[in-house]
Design a protein around this motif. Sequence first.
Motif, PDB file in Angstrom:
ATOM      1  N   GLN A  79       0.834  -1.206   0.000  1.00 43.73           N
ATOM      2  CA  GLN A  79       0.000   0.000   0.000  1.00 43.73           C
ATOM      3  C   GLN A  79       0.869   1.258   0.000  1.00 43.73           C
ATOM      4  OE1 GLN A  79      -2.826   0.141   3.196  1.00 43.73           O
ATOM      5  NE2 GLN A  79      -3.751   2.046   2.515  1.00 43.73           N
ATOM      6  N   SER A  80       1.932   1.243   0.813  1.00 44.83           N
ATOM      7  CA  SER A  80       2.847   2.392   0.830  1.00 44.83           C
ATOM      8  C   SER A  80       3.552   2.528  -0.515  1.00 44.83           C
ATOM      9  CB  SER A  80       3.886   2.215   1.944  1.00 44.83           C
ATOM     10  OG  SER A  80       3.265   2.070   3.203  1.00 44.83           O
ATOM     11  N   GLY A  81       3.922   1.377  -1.095  1.00 41.62           N
ATOM     12  CA  GLY A  81       4.621   1.399  -2.371  1.00 41.62           C
ATOM     13  C   GLY A  81       3.785   1.953  -3.508  1.00 41.62           C
ATOM     14  N   TYR A 103      13.770   4.065 -12.244  1.00 39.97           N
ATOM     15  CA  TYR A 103      13.380   5.263 -11.485  1.00 39.97           C
ATOM     16  C   TYR A 103      12.255   4.943 -10.509  1.00 39.97           C
ATOM     17  CZ  TYR A 103      11.198   9.860 -10.726  1.00 39.97           C
ATOM     18  OH  TYR A 103      10.638  10.977 -10.164  1.00 39.97           O
ATOM     19  N   ALA A 104      11.264   4.178 -10.969  1.00 38.66           N
ATOM     20  CA  ALA A 104      10.097   3.883 -10.137  1.00 38.66           C
ATOM     21  C   ALA A 104      10.468   3.023  -8.941  1.00 38.66           C
ATOM     22  CB  ALA A 104       9.022   3.177 -10.974  1.00 38.66           C
ATOM     23  N   MET A 105      11.342   2.047  -9.138  1.00 41.36           N
ATOM     24  CA  MET A 105      11.720   1.164  -8.022  1.00 41.36           C
ATOM     25  C   MET A 105      12.372   1.941  -6.886  1.00 41.36           C
ATOM     26  SD  MET A 105      12.976  -2.207 -10.153  1.00 41.36           S
ATOM     27  CE  MET A 105      13.550  -3.108  -8.719  1.00 41.36           C
ATOM     28  N   GLN A 106      13.153   2.959  -7.230  1.00 42.04           N
ATOM     29  CA  GLN A 106      13.767   3.794  -6.196  1.00 42.04           C
ATOM     30  C   GLN A 106      12.704   4.578  -5.429  1.00 42.04           C
ATOM     31  OE1 GLN A 106      16.540   6.162  -8.423  1.00 42.04           O
ATOM     32  NE2 GLN A 106      18.088   4.544  -8.516  1.00 42.04           N
ATOM     33  N   ARG A 107      11.742   5.125  -6.163  1.00 42.41           N
ATOM     34  CA  ARG A 107      10.654   5.890  -5.535  1.00 42.41           C
ATOM     35  C   ARG A 107       9.789   4.987  -4.659  1.00 42.41           C
ATOM     36  NH1 ARG A 107      10.206  11.550  -5.461  1.00 42.41           N
ATOM     37  NH2 ARG A 107      11.445  12.339  -7.197  1.00 42.41           N
ATOM     38  N   ILE A 108       9.482   3.797  -5.154  1.00 39.67           N
ATOM     39  CA  ILE A 108       8.646   2.853  -4.401  1.00 39.67           C
ATOM     40  C   ILE A 108       9.345   2.449  -3.110  1.00 39.67           C
ATOM     41  CG2 ILE A 108       7.673   0.521  -4.431  1.00 39.67           C
ATOM     42  CD1 ILE A 108       7.345   0.929  -7.517  1.00 39.67           C
ATOM     43  N   ARG A 109      10.622   2.100  -3.228  1.00 41.20           N
ATOM     44  CA  ARG A 109      11.386   1.695  -2.046  1.00 41.20           C
ATOM     45  C   ARG A 109      11.469   2.841  -1.036  1.00 41.20           C
ATOM     46  NH1 ARG A 109      16.670   1.443  -0.019  1.00 41.20           N
ATOM     47  NH2 ARG A 109      17.147  -0.538   1.042  1.00 41.20           N
ATOM     48  N   GLY A 110      11.691   4.048  -1.524  1.00 42.74           N
ATOM     49  CA  GLY A 110      11.762   5.202  -0.630  1.00 42.74           C
ATOM     50  C   GLY A 110      10.452   5.436   0.097  1.00 42.74           C
ATOM     51  N   ALA A 111       9.327   5.277  -0.607  1.00 44.01           N
ATOM     52  CA  ALA A 111       8.019   5.472   0.031  1.00 44.01           C
ATOM     53  C   ALA A 111       7.768   4.439   1.111  1.00 44.01           C
ATOM     54  CB  ALA A 111       6.914   5.412  -1.031  1.00 44.01           C
ATOM     55  N   ILE A 112       8.167   3.191   0.855  1.00 44.47           N
ATOM     56  CA  ILE A 112       7.977   2.124   1.845  1.00 44.47           C
ATOM     57  C   ILE A 112       8.832   2.385   3.077  1.00 44.47           C
ATOM     58  CG2 ILE A 112       8.366  -0.331   2.286  1.00 44.47           C
ATOM     59  CD1 ILE A 112       7.636  -0.874  -0.626  1.00 44.47           C
ATOM     60  N   LEU A 113      10.092   2.744   2.866  1.00 45.22           N
ATOM     61  CA  LEU A 113      10.994   2.996   4.002  1.00 45.22           C
ATOM     62  C   LEU A 113      10.539   4.212   4.803  1.00 45.22           C
ATOM     63  CD1 LEU A 113      14.491   2.300   2.386  1.00 45.22           C
ATOM     64  CD2 LEU A 113      13.132   0.800   3.868  1.00 45.22           C
ATOM     65  N   ASP A 114      10.072   5.246   4.121  1.00 41.63           N
ATOM     66  CA  ASP A 114       9.575   6.436   4.831  1.00 41.63           C
ATOM     67  C   ASP A 114       8.392   6.078   5.724  1.00 41.63           C
ATOM     68  OD1 ASP A 114      11.461   8.056   3.713  1.00 41.63           O
ATOM     69  OD2 ASP A 114      10.142   8.881   2.152  1.00 41.63           O
ATOM     70  N   ASP A 115       7.513   5.215   5.215  1.00 43.39           N
ATOM     71  CA  ASP A 115       6.350   4.813   6.004  1.00 43.39           C
ATOM     72  C   ASP A 115       6.769   3.978   7.202  1.00 43.39           C
ATOM     73  OD1 ASP A 115       3.473   4.749   6.366  1.00 43.39           O
ATOM     74  OD2 ASP A 115       3.586   2.625   5.866  1.00 43.39           O
ATOM     75  N   LEU A 116       7.746   3.093   7.013  1.00 43.78           N
ATOM     76  CA  LEU A 116       8.243   2.279   8.130  1.00 43.78           C
ATOM     77  C   LEU A 116       8.876   3.158   9.203  1.00 43.78           C
ATOM     78  CD1 LEU A 116       9.848  -0.765   6.252  1.00 43.78           C
ATOM     79  CD2 LEU A 116       7.829  -0.807   7.733  1.00 43.78           C
ATOM     80  N   ARG A 117       9.651   4.153   8.762  1.00 42.64           N
ATOM     81  CA  ARG A 117      10.299   5.042   9.735  1.00 42.64           C
ATOM     82  C   ARG A 117       9.265   5.855  10.505  1.00 42.64           C
ATOM     83  NH1 ARG A 117      13.743   6.370   5.136  1.00 42.64           N
ATOM     84  NH2 ARG A 117      15.625   5.087   5.213  1.00 42.64           N
TER      85      ARG A 117
END
Length: 280
Positions: A79-81, A103-117
Amino acid sequence: MLATAVRNGSTRPAHPASDSRTADDVEAGIIALWQKYGKSHEQVVRDRLVLHYAPLVKYVAGRVGTGLPAHVDVGDLIQSGIFGLVDAIEKFEFERGLKFETYAMQRIRGAILDDLRSQDWVPRSVRSRARDVERALERLGAKLQRTPTDRELAAELKIGLAELRELYAQLQLTSVVALDELIAAGRGGTGAGASLAESLPDNHAEDPVAALVDLDSRRQLADAIAQLAERDRVVVTLYYFENLTLAEIGKVLGVTESRVCQLHTRAVLRLRTKLNEQTD
């Protein structure tokens, strides 16, 4: 259309040439979608791009989810991704000729990590210090073949005894659900383990398989507790099995409540280290 269509109602097996044409058609359709979105930025076009690239989110979420605690739901990561994917589509400059997937994989990973943090109330610096303490406990335990004392641990970390006890007070934030995680670790970290509350026997509906698994987990936990120093063992027993508060434990031991907090944190760290050693 993005999906492959059956032409003229034919049900004959596809040939390599037709497969190639189908792939080319899909690629052409995606290019047309990007071109249309670049001109109009219509939400319906963006949503079609989201549907096409959605498998990227599942892939990235699976990679990020590897090694996370069992209670983290991959569905939440996905969901975050999705938000990261939408952001990537909206900001991507298709006309530059870059590969969108990278490009998208970097953005997706960043969104997931931001949500976890955002869900973690413990500062990253404290998490890092907790890992330092755990590694030091592992090194000393292997070297001394026993549980190291606070003084030995402080020397290994190159800090003073008072600083180590202050560190224990900070690290108690990281062990709020420590025993639940320890039970899962004792089962090999597969995520199949239940929480401590769920592992208690149910007299009304006992499952023989669950009882055996629970017995093995309790045995591993009991063995790890038995190797603790006496005071640490008392704190763990009174807190988790006798349900005493930290203040009540302090009265039993004749120490302050803050000192009990330090002892509890130290005991949990040592338990985690010992259970991880059992699964190696």
